[in-house]
Design an enzyme around this catalytic site. Structure first.
Site, PDB file in Angstrom:
ATOM      1  N   ASP A  69       8.972 -17.375  28.328  1.00 30.27           N
ATOM      2  CA  ASP A  69       9.318 -16.217  27.807  1.00 30.27           C
ATOM      3  C   ASP A  69       9.838 -16.854  26.382  1.00 30.27           C
ATOM      4  O   ASP A  69      10.300 -17.500  26.106  1.00 30.27           O
ATOM      5  CB  ASP A  69       9.437 -14.955  28.432  1.00 30.27           C
ATOM      6  CG  ASP A  69       9.017 -13.733  27.759  1.00 30.27           C
ATOM      7  OD1 ASP A  69       9.534 -13.284  26.468  1.00 30.27           O
ATOM      8  OD2 ASP A  69       8.320 -12.997  28.300  1.00 30.27           O
ATOM      9  N   HIS A 144      12.788  -9.476  24.735  1.00 30.13           N
ATOM     10  CA  HIS A 144      11.270  -9.581  25.388  1.00 30.13           C
ATOM     11  C   HIS A 144      11.284 -10.407  26.748  1.00 30.13           C
ATOM     12  O   HIS A 144      11.309  -9.630  27.960  1.00 30.13           O
ATOM     13  CB  HIS A 144      10.321 -10.328  24.635  1.00 30.13           C
ATOM     14  CG  HIS A 144       8.867  -9.963  24.984  1.00 30.13           C
ATOM     15  ND1 HIS A 144       8.374 -11.146  25.962  1.00 30.13           N
ATOM     16  CD2 HIS A 144       7.891  -9.120  24.963  1.00 30.13           C
ATOM     17  CE1 HIS A 144       6.931 -10.657  26.212  1.00 30.13           C
ATOM     18  NE2 HIS A 144       6.860  -9.675  25.476  1.00 30.13           N
ATOM     19  N   SER A 481       2.818  -6.945  28.424  1.00 31.66           N
ATOM     20  CA  SER A 481       3.820  -7.698  28.853  1.00 31.66           C
ATOM     21  C   SER A 481       4.918  -7.225  29.716  1.00 31.66           C
ATOM     22  O   SER A 481       5.288  -7.652  30.683  1.00 31.66           O
ATOM     23  CB  SER A 481       4.989  -7.917  27.439  1.00 31.66           C
ATOM     24  OG  SER A 481       4.212  -9.228  26.623  1.00 31.66           O
TER      25      SER A 481
END
Ligand SMILES: *[C@@H]1O[C@H](CO)[C@@H](O)[C@H](O)[C@H]1NC(C)=O
Ligand SMILES: *[C@@H]1O[C@H](CO)[C@@H](O)[C@H](O)[C@H]1NC(C)=O
Ligand SMILES: *[C@@H]1O[C@H](CO)[C@@H](O)[C@H](O)[C@H]1NC(C)=O
Ligand SMILES: CC(=O)N[C@H]1CO[C@H](CO)[C@@H](O)[C@@H]1O
Length: 709
Positions: A69, A144, A481
């Protein structure tokens, strides 16, 4: 471009366990799957029984979860050293680049960054990277990766909230797992070669769960770096969980569709963040409901003047601009001290609130237009605010137009639980059919991916907007996600309870125990209005407790996947297959050999997309419950126009680990009725006279279509 190709070749050759160069693959841009990057997500385990979580699965203590990620914020409380030791099998490192402050510990046991593909990719188009330092550290400058990793394996952190909203103990699905962050994604995207390098490194480091909330377009499995990396991982016993992508509700928009990947769609939880707008006189007021995560509220007990932003335009600014509350579009003299009603669209939702605040307004009602309909989002507004649906706002606009001195107020309450119906499939969640092999139903499963709160990077504001200088340790986000790491966390629990299970067995446990009903006595619905189908949720909504005790599993070996790839070969790019036998030796497809059909892959769901007359698919199930045991099958949901017959209708198992085969025959009875996809399911249910509690149920969805192409 040449550089990435070399990189890929070098990477494959540098690993003695990989079979040399498989293919030369063009580097493509992948994106992290955040639908609305300033929406916020909450991490919560959905209905998990504490006993199963704590005692049977030991909070995932034996899992090592790797996340490919945007990196990680290592100082986050979710990755605080929890006193457990690092497993001896761990071979990974903490590669911190030139970030001298980045520290791993016994919880965050590994970190690394992969940027060569990115630097060579042309994503920067000759410009210097926006934040050069960010390329040489595993530190997360986007938020994220911290969010997704903490959702999968973050530790227990009491009193986490977003501006006081949704307060509770944050934790990952496997809160006692060890975690490792492999940074391959940057603000401009992720290159496929960096993703593949990260996946191979993670497998060699010794992770046993690999989570990727990342995806990109792929026309076939052998040119997709995530599919190739996942194939390598699965052969090493590492399960790979990926997000389905955020391109829904278009049919065929699902990504990460290889059968050896566990592909996750996104749905809502039974929680929202209500904010109410009350308007009108004391005796004739009306209240409409919206959503907000604003960090401030209006003093209660009074009414405020209200104005439609359309009528609050500054001199020489058209009302089309002020309607949307563009920067500089509002006249301070008209909005000072008032609640301003702005319309959604064009500029960021949170920015509109800032525009109102800067012009002297005290609050904002953010109204959808007809196009946005009922889709409302709890944003961390910088002013007291409520985001309200179109149908509700019509009442407000009618009121504003009917009186000279409109008044009202905004009240917010904390998170509301028990919202019905839930889960509801998120409109953004990508849908099947599988665009590469429609004989494999995708996505496989759905999990919470709307408004999830989890740890966040303190290098970026919760809205990711440049004017927002707030920093938050926890943030709320939405996207596949966010659903993917929920499943990765549950996978860590299953891996801890059953260390010897193959990736396919774990995947089967998750799929066959899923539910297709919601908490309102109905079928899972779709945000787009209709009832959802398996093309939205696959086998259904994940159930963690049941997945820890599935009874039977569909196991799939490397040889099965090899046969599957060989069976596809006529329609695939003609290069050698990245396939190993169970003896670890490379396999090749033999010309002229019979490889069966892709729909015969031993998969926990069944798809026959081109059904003419009749078709029979084969499956086998392995007993992982007590023995002896006996199961009977039933067609739990019939397919319109297609008769389903399972043979044999009963299966008996004498011992643990025993496998039994069966066939499922689909017979067209009304081709017109099944001209488009039709959906049904079969279920093996355990029969035990002596112990009525022993009733495992093992469900498989079936999709079929009588027309081809
Ligand atoms: C970090 O290290 C890399 C390689 O060692 C170097 O090229 C880069 O300039 C460094 N960046 C900063 C901001 O110091
Ligand atoms: C809202 O955020 C601002 C900026 O960070 C902060 O100063 C203020 O105290 C916050 N208000 C509440 C109620 O949390
Ligand atoms: C109105 O908005 C448009 C963009 O939609 C912008 O180009 C224009 O400059 C704005 N007009 C004024 C006067 O601000
Ligand atoms: C009928 C039904 O499925 N109800 C469920 C609604 O959701 C709650 C918690 O999310 C479950 O406990 C209920 O069983």
């Amino acid at each position: 471009m040449a550089y990435q190709l070399l990189l890929l070749v070098c990477l494959l050759q540098s690993s003695p366990e990989l079979p040399g160069v498989l293919a030369v693959i063009p580097d493509v841009l992948h994106k992290v799957h955040t639908t609305r990057s300033w929406d916020f997500l909450e991490l919560e385990r959905n209905g998990a029984a504490t006993g199963a979580w704590k005692d049977a699965a030991k909070y995932g203590v034996d899992a090592i979860i790797g996340n490919v990620d945007t990196g990680v914020w290592p100082e986050s409380a979710s990755f605080k050293d929890d006193g457990y030791s690092v497993p001896s099998r761990w071979r990974g490192k903490c590669i911190t680049g030139n970030d001298t402050t980045f520290k791993c510990n016994n919880k965050l046991i590994g970190a690394g960054f992969f940027n060569l593909g990115f630097l060579a990719s042309g994503l920067l188009q000759g410009k210097p990277p926006s934040q050069a330092a960010e390329l040489y550290t595993p530190r997360d400058y986007i938020g994220h990766g911290t969010h997704t990793l903490s959702t999968a394996g973050g530790g227990f952190v009491p009193d986490a909230s977003v501006f006081g909203h949704g307060k509770g103990t944050a934790k990952g699905g496997s809160p006692l797992a060890r975690v490792a962050a492999y940074k391959a994604c940057y603000a401009e995207g992720c290159s496929s070669s960096d993703i593949l390098a990260a996946m191979v490194t993670a497998v060699e480091d010794g992770v046993n769960v690999l989570s990727l909330s990342v995806g990109g377009p792929a026309d076939d499995y052998l040119s997709d770096p995530i599919a190739i990396g996942a194939f390598y991982a699965v052969q090493k016993g590492v399960i790979v969980v990926c997000s389905a992508s955020n391109s829904g509700p278009q049919p065929g928009s699902v990504t990460n569709v290889a059968p050896w990947i566990l592909t996750v769609g996104a749905s809502t939880m039974d929680r929202d963040f209500p904010a109410y707008v009350t308007f009108g006189g004391v005796t004739s007021s009306m209240t409409i409901k919206g959503q907000s995560l604003s960090n401030s509220t209006l003093p209660q007990g009074q009414r405020y003047a209200m104005i439609n932003a359309k009528n609050a335009n500054a001199a020489n600014v058209p009302s089309e601009n002020s309607t949307l509350c563009f920067p500089g579009s509002l006249d301070s003299d008209k909005v000072r001290g008032k609640i301003v009603v702005c319309t959604r669209g064009v500029n960021a939702r949170v920015e509109k609130g800032l525009v109102v605040k800067q012009a002297g307004g005290v609050g904002m009602v953010l109204c959808n237009d007809a196009g946005n309909g009922e889709d409302v989002i709890a944003d961390p507004h910088l002013i007291a605010a409520a985001h309200v649906s179109y149908s509700q706002c019509i009442n407000l606009f009618n009121y504003l137009g009917s009186t000279d001195n409109p008044v009202g107020y905004i009240t917010a309450s904390d998170a509301r639980l028990g919202v019905k119906p839930a889960p509801v499939m998120a409109a953004f969640s990508s849908r099947g059919p599988n665009p590469i092999t429609p004989q494999i139903l995708k996505p496989d499963i759905t999990a919470p991916g709307v408004s999830v709160i989890a740890a966040y990077s303190e290098a970026v504001s919760p809205t990711e907007l440049s004017f927002d200088d707030r920093r938050v340790p926890y943030n709320i986000m939405s996207g596949t996600s966010m659903s993917c790491p929920h499943v990765s966390g549950i996978v860590g629990l299953i891996k801890t309870k059953y260390p010897d299970w193959t990736p396919a067995m774990i995947k089967s446990a998750i799929m066959t125990t899923a539910i297709t009903g919601d908490n309102d006595s109905g079928k899972i619905r779709d945000e787009t209005g209709a009832a959802a189908t398996p093309f939205a949720y696959g086998s259904g909504h994940v159930r963690s407790v049941q997945a820890l005790d599935p009874g039977l599993v569909y196991d799939t070996t490397s040889a099965d996947y090899a046969d599957f790839l060989c069976a596809l070969r006529p329609t695939q790019n003609p290069f050698p297959l990245p396939v190993f036998g169970d003896d670890g030796k490379p396999r090749a497809c033999s010309q002229g050999a019979q490889y069966g059909r892709p729909e015969d892959l031993n998969y926990p769901s069944i798809a026959v997309p081109c059904l003419s007359g009749s078709a029979t698919v084969r499956r086998r199930v392995k007993n992982v419950g007590a023995a002896p045991c006996r199961y009977a099958v039933s067609v739990t949901e019939a397919l319109a126009g297609v008769k389903v017959t399972v043979y044999p209708p009963e299966l008996s198992f004498e011992s643990y680990g025993e496998e039994r085969e069966f066939t499922v025959r689909l017979e067209v009875q009304d081709a017109a009725a099944a001209a488009n996809y039709v959906f049904g399911s079969i279920e093996w249910s355990e029969e035990s006279e002596s112990d009525p509690d022993r009733k495992h149920r093992v469900r498989s969805p079936i999709v079929a279509k009588t027309t081809c192409g």
